[in-house]
Motif scaffolding. Structure first.
Motif, PDB file in Angstrom:
ATOM      1  N   SER A  92      10.009   4.204   5.934  1.00 47.19           N
ATOM      2  CA  SER A  92       9.377   3.674   4.714  1.00 47.19           C
ATOM      3  C   SER A  92       8.655   4.784   3.965  1.00 47.19           C
ATOM      4  O   SER A  92       7.516   4.611   3.501  1.00 47.19           O
ATOM      5  CB  SER A  92       8.398   2.547   5.066  1.00 47.19           C
ATOM      6  N   THR A  93       9.302   5.916   3.863  1.00 47.16           N
ATOM      7  CA  THR A  93       8.686   7.097   3.273  1.00 47.16           C
ATOM      8  C   THR A  93       9.573   7.664   2.178  1.00 47.16           C
ATOM      9  O   THR A  93      10.803   7.686   2.311  1.00 47.16           O
ATOM     10  CB  THR A  93       8.444   8.173   4.354  1.00 47.16           C
ATOM     11  N   VAL A  94       8.933   8.110   1.120  1.00 45.42           N
ATOM     12  CA  VAL A  94       9.642   8.796   0.050  1.00 45.42           C
ATOM     13  C   VAL A  94       9.036  10.188  -0.094  1.00 45.42           C
ATOM     14  O   VAL A  94       7.828  10.370   0.089  1.00 45.42           O
ATOM     15  CB  VAL A  94       9.570   8.013  -1.271  1.00 45.42           C
ATOM     16  N   TYR A  95       9.885  11.157  -0.395  1.00 43.48           N
ATOM     17  CA  TYR A  95       9.445  12.546  -0.515  1.00 43.48           C
ATOM     18  C   TYR A  95       9.762  13.067  -1.913  1.00 43.48           C
ATOM     19  O   TYR A  95      10.673  12.587  -2.577  1.00 43.48           O
ATOM     20  CB  TYR A  95      10.168  13.427   0.507  1.00 43.48           C
ATOM     21  N   LEU A  96       9.017  14.075  -2.309  1.00 37.81           N
ATOM     22  CA  LEU A  96       9.323  14.790  -3.537  1.00 37.81           C
ATOM     23  C   LEU A  96       9.224  16.276  -3.220  1.00 37.81           C
ATOM     24  O   LEU A  96       8.126  16.797  -3.006  1.00 37.81           O
ATOM     25  CB  LEU A  96       8.378  14.421  -4.678  1.00 37.81           C
ATOM     26  N   GLN A  97      10.368  16.925  -3.168  1.00 41.42           N
ATOM     27  CA  GLN A  97      10.412  18.363  -2.975  1.00 41.42           C
ATOM     28  C   GLN A  97      10.342  19.021  -4.341  1.00 41.42           C
ATOM     29  O   GLN A  97      11.185  18.767  -5.202  1.00 41.42           O
ATOM     30  CB  GLN A  97      11.707  18.779  -2.260  1.00 41.42           C
ATOM     31  N   MET A  98       9.341  19.846  -4.543  1.00 36.92           N
ATOM     32  CA  MET A  98       9.120  20.467  -5.846  1.00 36.92           C
ATOM     33  C   MET A  98       9.265  21.975  -5.706  1.00 36.92           C
ATOM     34  O   MET A  98       8.473  22.612  -4.995  1.00 36.92           O
ATOM     35  CB  MET A  98       7.725  20.114  -6.372  1.00 36.92           C
ATOM     36  N   ASN A  99      10.261  22.524  -6.360  1.00 36.78           N
ATOM     37  CA  ASN A  99      10.524  23.961  -6.323  1.00 36.78           C
ATOM     38  C   ASN A  99      10.286  24.582  -7.692  1.00 36.78           C
ATOM     39  O   ASN A  99      10.235  23.883  -8.701  1.00 36.78           O
ATOM     40  CB  ASN A  99      11.958  24.228  -5.876  1.00 36.78           C
ATOM     41  N   SER A 100      10.137  25.882  -7.689  1.00 36.91           N
ATOM     42  CA  SER A 100       9.943  26.632  -8.936  1.00 36.91           C
ATOM     43  C   SER A 100       8.859  26.007  -9.797  1.00 36.91           C
ATOM     44  O   SER A 100       9.032  25.785 -11.002  1.00 36.91           O
ATOM     45  CB  SER A 100      11.258  26.706  -9.723  1.00 36.91           C
ATOM     46  N   LEU A 101       7.739  25.734  -9.188  1.00 34.99           N
ATOM     47  CA  LEU A 101       6.643  25.089  -9.905  1.00 34.99           C
ATOM     48  C   LEU A 101       6.087  25.998 -10.989  1.00 34.99           C
ATOM     49  O   LEU A 101       6.049  27.225 -10.833  1.00 34.99           O
ATOM     50  CB  LEU A 101       5.547  24.691  -8.929  1.00 34.99           C
ATOM     51  N   ASN A 102       5.662  25.381 -12.063  1.00 36.68           N
ATOM     52  CA  ASN A 102       5.020  26.126 -13.136  1.00 36.68           C
ATOM     53  C   ASN A 102       3.752  25.405 -13.566  1.00 36.68           C
ATOM     54  O   ASN A 102       3.479  24.287 -13.120  1.00 36.68           O
ATOM     55  CB  ASN A 102       5.978  26.331 -14.313  1.00 36.68           C
ATOM     56  N   ALA A 103       2.987  26.039 -14.449  1.00 34.35           N
ATOM     57  CA  ALA A 103       1.679  25.498 -14.828  1.00 34.35           C
ATOM     58  C   ALA A 103       1.795  24.113 -15.455  1.00 34.35           C
ATOM     59  O   ALA A 103       0.876  23.285 -15.320  1.00 34.35           O
ATOM     60  CB  ALA A 103       0.982  26.458 -15.784  1.00 34.35           C
TER      61      ALA A 103
ATOM     62  N   TYR B 235       1.504  10.542  -8.410  1.00 33.40           N
ATOM     63  CA  TYR B 235       1.346   9.201  -7.872  1.00 33.40           C
ATOM     64  C   TYR B 235       2.666   8.685  -7.320  1.00 33.40           C
ATOM     65  O   TYR B 235       3.710   8.802  -7.973  1.00 33.40           O
ATOM     66  CB  TYR B 235       0.872   8.237  -8.959  1.00 33.40           C
ATOM     67  N   CYS B 236       2.593   8.105  -6.162  1.00 33.44           N
ATOM     68  CA  CYS B 236       3.743   7.419  -5.592  1.00 33.44           C
ATOM     69  C   CYS B 236       3.860   6.050  -6.250  1.00 33.44           C
ATOM     70  O   CYS B 236       2.839   5.414  -6.580  1.00 33.44           O
ATOM     71  CB  CYS B 236       3.535   7.278  -4.083  1.00 33.44           C
TER      72      CYS B 236
ATOM     73  N   GLN C  10       0.846  -1.192   0.000  1.00 31.05           N
ATOM     74  CA  GLN C  10       0.000   0.000   0.000  1.00 31.05           C
ATOM     75  C   GLN C  10       0.886   1.249   0.000  1.00 31.05           C
ATOM     76  O   GLN C  10       1.901   1.279   0.694  1.00 31.05           O
ATOM     77  CB  GLN C  10      -0.922   0.029   1.218  1.00 31.05           C
ATOM     78  N   LEU C  11       0.486   2.235  -0.773  1.00 31.19           N
ATOM     79  CA  LEU C  11       1.194   3.505  -0.824  1.00 31.19           C
ATOM     80  C   LEU C  11       0.175   4.618  -0.607  1.00 31.19           C
ATOM     81  O   LEU C  11      -0.853   4.650  -1.276  1.00 31.19           O
ATOM     82  CB  LEU C  11       1.899   3.696  -2.163  1.00 31.19           C
ATOM     83  N   VAL C  12       0.491   5.515   0.312  1.00 31.34           N
ATOM     84  CA  VAL C  12      -0.426   6.599   0.636  1.00 31.34           C
ATOM     85  C   VAL C  12       0.315   7.924   0.511  1.00 31.34           C
ATOM     86  O   VAL C  12       1.266   8.185   1.245  1.00 31.34           O
ATOM     87  CB  VAL C  12      -0.996   6.444   2.057  1.00 31.34           C
TER      88      VAL C  12
ATOM     89  N   ARG D  93       5.870  20.011  -1.098  1.00 35.40           N
ATOM     90  CA  ARG D  93       6.569  18.777  -0.741  1.00 35.40           C
ATOM     91  C   ARG D  93       5.543  17.670  -0.617  1.00 35.40           C
ATOM     92  O   ARG D  93       4.603  17.766   0.178  1.00 35.40           O
ATOM     93  CB  ARG D  93       7.317  18.938   0.568  1.00 35.40           C
ATOM     94  N   LEU D  94       5.734  16.623  -1.397  1.00 34.15           N
ATOM     95  CA  LEU D  94       4.872  15.452  -1.344  1.00 34.15           C
ATOM     96  C   LEU D  94       5.528  14.372  -0.494  1.00 34.15           C
ATOM     97  O   LEU D  94       6.750  14.239  -0.481  1.00 34.15           O
ATOM     98  CB  LEU D  94       4.608  14.910  -2.745  1.00 34.15           C
ATOM     99  N   SER D  95       4.694  13.604   0.185  1.00 29.85           N
ATOM    100  CA  SER D  95       5.173  12.481   0.986  1.00 29.85           C
ATOM    101  C   SER D  95       4.401  11.234   0.607  1.00 29.85           C
ATOM    102  O   SER D  95       3.231  11.312   0.209  1.00 29.85           O
ATOM    103  CB  SER D  95       4.982  12.754   2.481  1.00 29.85           C
ATOM    104  N   CYS D  96       5.045  10.093   0.776  1.00 32.10           N
ATOM    105  CA  CYS D  96       4.387   8.817   0.499  1.00 32.10           C
ATOM    106  C   CYS D  96       4.907   7.770   1.473  1.00 32.10           C
ATOM    107  O   CYS D  96       6.122   7.570   1.578  1.00 32.10           O
ATOM    108  CB  CYS D  96       4.645   8.381  -0.932  1.00 32.10           C
ATOM    109  N   VAL D  97       3.998   7.135   2.151  1.00 32.70           N
ATOM    110  CA  VAL D  97       4.360   6.063   3.075  1.00 32.70           C
ATOM    111  C   VAL D  97       4.012   4.733   2.430  1.00 32.70           C
ATOM    112  O   VAL D  97       2.887   4.541   1.947  1.00 32.70           O
ATOM    113  CB  VAL D  97       3.622   6.208   4.418  1.00 32.70           C
ATOM    114  N   VAL D  98       4.954   3.819   2.449  1.00 31.34           N
ATOM    115  CA  VAL D  98       4.726   2.489   1.873  1.00 31.34           C
ATOM    116  C   VAL D  98       4.620   1.475   3.003  1.00 31.34           C
ATOM    117  O   VAL D  98       5.338   1.564   3.998  1.00 31.34           O
ATOM    118  CB  VAL D  98       5.851   2.111   0.897  1.00 31.34           C
ATOM    119  N   SER D  99       3.706   0.544   2.845  1.00 30.77           N
ATOM    120  CA  SER D  99       3.538  -0.504   3.850  1.00 30.77           C
ATOM    121  C   SER D  99       3.154  -1.789   3.146  1.00 30.77           C
ATOM    122  O   SER D  99       2.765  -1.793   1.973  1.00 30.77           O
ATOM    123  CB  SER D  99       2.467  -0.103   4.873  1.00 30.77           C
TER     124      SER D  99
END
Length: 117
Positions: A76-87, A94-95, A3-5, A19-25
């Motif tokens: 058991s977590t993965v992150y995605l740091q997103m900077n300088s976002l654009n349209a 999705y994780c 499972q990924l949330v 910043r996105l986070s995802c926990v895997v179990s």
């Protein structure tokens, strides 16, 4: 199985960060690759960042230099740091985890990211 949330999506203005986070179990008995994919409106889902258990990291050209993937193995977590976002970064994120003992990948339910210009 696995499972990924995900969490952390939202609405931001161009130039801002998220910043996105995802926990895997689940029943995971082998090293696994984790990553993030996104699906823009009317486009196919694509992987934008991956991190293997050996520490190899890859990025899609469209996010290189702006996004950073990291993982906390103990949590058991993965992150995605997103900077300088654009349209063009707007979409559902999705994780993803490829788990060797299943020989397949798994996707989370997705989290919406909307960037207003």
């Amino acid at each position: 199985q696995v499972q990924l949330v995900e969490s952390g999506g939202g609405l931001v203005q161009a130039g801002e960060s998220l910043r996105l986070s995802c926990v895997v179990s689940g029943r995971i008995f082998s090293p696994y690759t984790m990553g993030w994919g996104r699906q823009a409106p009317e486009k196919q889902r694509e992987l934008v960042a991956t991190s293997t258990s050996a520490g190899t990291i890859t990025y899609d050209e469209s996010v290189k230099g702006r996004f950073t993937i990291s993982r906390d193995v103990a949590k058991s977590t993965v992150y995605l740091q997103m900077n300088s976002l654009n349209a063009e970064d707007t979409g559902v994120y999705y994780c993803y985890a490829y788990v060797g003992n299943y020989g397949r990948g798994f996707w989370g339910q997705g989290t919406q990211v909307t960037v207003s210009s």
